[in-house]
Design an enzyme around this catalytic site. Structure first.
Site, mmCIF file in Angstrom:
data_model
loop_
_atom_site.group_PDB
_atom_site.id
_atom_site.type_symbol
_atom_site.label_atom_id
_atom_site.label_comp_id
_atom_site.label_asym_id
_atom_site.label_seq_id
_atom_site.Cartn_x
_atom_site.Cartn_y
_atom_site.Cartn_z
ATOM 1 N N ARG A 40 -25.471 -1.762 -7.857
ATOM 2 C CA ARG A 40 -25.601 -3.192 -8.148
ATOM 3 C C ARG A 40 -27.067 -3.529 -8.312
ATOM 4 O O ARG A 40 -27.875 -3.234 -7.438
ATOM 5 C CB ARG A 40 -25.090 -4.037 -6.976
ATOM 6 N N THR A 70 -29.313 -9.509 -10.010
ATOM 7 C CA THR A 70 -28.189 -10.083 -10.776
ATOM 8 C C THR A 70 -26.828 -9.716 -10.172
ATOM 9 O O THR A 70 -25.816 -10.335 -10.518
ATOM 10 C CB THR A 70 -28.200 -9.548 -12.215
ATOM 11 N N ASP A 92 -24.622 -2.674 4.607
ATOM 12 C CA ASP A 92 -24.742 -1.868 3.379
ATOM 13 C C ASP A 92 -24.127 -0.503 3.629
ATOM 14 O O ASP A 92 -24.693 0.322 4.361
ATOM 15 C CB ASP A 92 -26.215 -1.748 2.966
ATOM 16 N N ASP A 116 -26.158 2.756 2.571
ATOM 17 C CA ASP A 116 -27.291 3.010 3.465
ATOM 18 C C ASP A 116 -26.825 3.522 4.824
ATOM 19 O O ASP A 116 -27.440 4.421 5.406
ATOM 20 C CB ASP A 116 -28.127 1.732 3.647
HETATM 21 C C1 PRP Z 1 -22.140 -1.085 -2.999
HETATM 22 C C2 PRP Z 1 -20.737 -0.611 -2.717
HETATM 23 C C3 PRP Z 1 -20.022 -0.965 -3.984
HETATM 24 C C4 PRP Z 1 -20.716 -2.207 -4.432
HETATM 25 C C5 PRP Z 1 -19.830 -3.374 -4.128
HETATM 26 O O1 PRP Z 1 -22.819 -0.166 -3.776
HETATM 27 O O2 PRP Z 1 -20.659 0.751 -2.420
HETATM 28 O O3 PRP Z 1 -20.083 0.034 -4.981
HETATM 29 O O4 PRP Z 1 -21.929 -2.314 -3.675
HETATM 30 O O5 PRP Z 1 -20.392 -4.546 -4.578
HETATM 31 P P1 PRP Z 1 -19.762 -5.394 -5.767
HETATM 32 O O6 PRP Z 1 -18.303 -5.501 -5.464
HETATM 33 O O7 PRP Z 1 -20.475 -6.719 -5.658
HETATM 34 O O8 PRP Z 1 -20.037 -4.714 -7.056
HETATM 35 P P2 PRP Z 1 -24.384 -0.294 -4.113
HETATM 36 O O9 PRP Z 1 -24.585 -1.033 -5.392
HETATM 37 O O10 PRP Z 1 -25.108 -0.836 -2.913
HETATM 38 O O11 PRP Z 1 -24.792 1.186 -4.409
HETATM 39 P P3 PRP Z 1 -24.762 2.463 -3.433
HETATM 40 O O12 PRP Z 1 -23.305 2.774 -3.161
HETATM 41 O O13 PRP Z 1 -25.422 3.506 -4.251
HETATM 42 O O14 PRP Z 1 -25.501 2.114 -2.171
HETATM 43 N N1 URA Z 2 -22.072 -3.488 -0.760
HETATM 44 C C1 URA Z 2 -22.143 -3.127 0.554
HETATM 45 O O1 URA Z 2 -22.455 -1.978 0.866
HETATM 46 N N2 URA Z 2 -21.872 -4.064 1.462
HETATM 47 C C2 URA Z 2 -21.509 -5.314 1.150
HETATM 48 O O2 URA Z 2 -21.251 -6.124 2.052
HETATM 49 C C3 URA Z 2 -21.438 -5.666 -0.210
HETATM 50 C C4 URA Z 2 -21.720 -4.726 -1.147
#
Ligand code: PRP
Ligand code: URA
Length: 208
Positions: free
Chosen positions: A103, A107, A199, A202
């Protein structure tokens, strides 16, 4: 429109308690995410079709039943990876595809950086897995990509969803059933699920 199912099971609730707790360390967090992935999968695969096959046990001939369709697990990178092992333990014959998305922090729009699917993908049961269904931008995009690759039998498997995310995913992909361990209250002003678990990527990979 396909259904949204929030699985109610004491073992799922017990493990979700660990996952949500900010004092849970990386090892226990990772193990619990994987285990809940497996528990959800056990529940949501009850309706998979099987085919009969004749074999011989050490005693006699008999009829046994095997999964009819190939299952493909598609984690959304990174956090979806945390659920793969638990699901794969239950369905060792499953193949694994990948969709890489993150994400954009400002945005909240999903940015695609990777996709790869196994042969026979079009005819498979596809489990798109990602622990967090927040705005659903990532899930909706990942399912777009999976459909472009030919899949038609698709289920979304997550841990925590927001009402906003469920509504968006049902609107964008009404043919995809959504399975969650919990449906939370709302999204906060920076797109995190409340109460949520923070998160997930993380916490799984110790990057913060
Ligand atoms: C997180 C999570 C989802 C997304 C959800 O990923 O693992 O993929 O956010 O959010 P959304 O429903 O608003 O799209 P992130 O973008 O943090 O990437 P990562 O898994 O690489 O940490
Ligand atoms: N992605 C995450 O990892 N946690 C949230 O709460 C939303 C998006």
């Amino acid at each position: 429109m396909r259904k949204v199912v929030v699985l109610k099971h004491p073992l799922i609730d017990h493990k979700m308690a660990k996952i949500r707790d900010k004092n849970t360390g990386t090892k226990e967090f990772r193990e619990s995410v994987s285990e809940v992935g497996g528990l959800i999968t056990y529940e949501i695969t009850r309706d998979l079709d099987t085919v009969a096959k004749e074999i011989e046990t050490p005693i006699c001939k008999t009829t046994v039943y095997e999964l009819k369709k190939q299952v493909v697990i598609v984690p959304i990178l990174r956090a979806g990876l945390g659920m793969v092992e638990g699901i794969h333990n239950l369905i060792p014959t499953a193949k694994i595809g990948h969709v890489g998305l993150y994400r954009d922090e400002k945005t909240l729009e999903p940015q695609v950086y990777y996709k790869k699917f196994p042969e026979g993908f079009e005819d498979s049961v596809v489990l798109v897995v990602d622990p967090m269904l927040a705005t659903a931008g990532s899930a909706a995009k990942a399912i777009d990509i999976v459909k472009e690759a030919g899949a038609t039998d698709i289920r979304y498997v997550g841990l925590v969803g927001s009402p906003e995310g469920v509504e968006r995913l049902q609107k964008d992909h009404p043919d995809v059933a959504i399975f969650l361990a919990a449906l939370d209250s709302h999204l906060n002003e920076v797109g995190y699920i409340v109460p949520g678990l923070g998160d997930c990527g993380d916490r799984l990979f110790g990057t913060k």
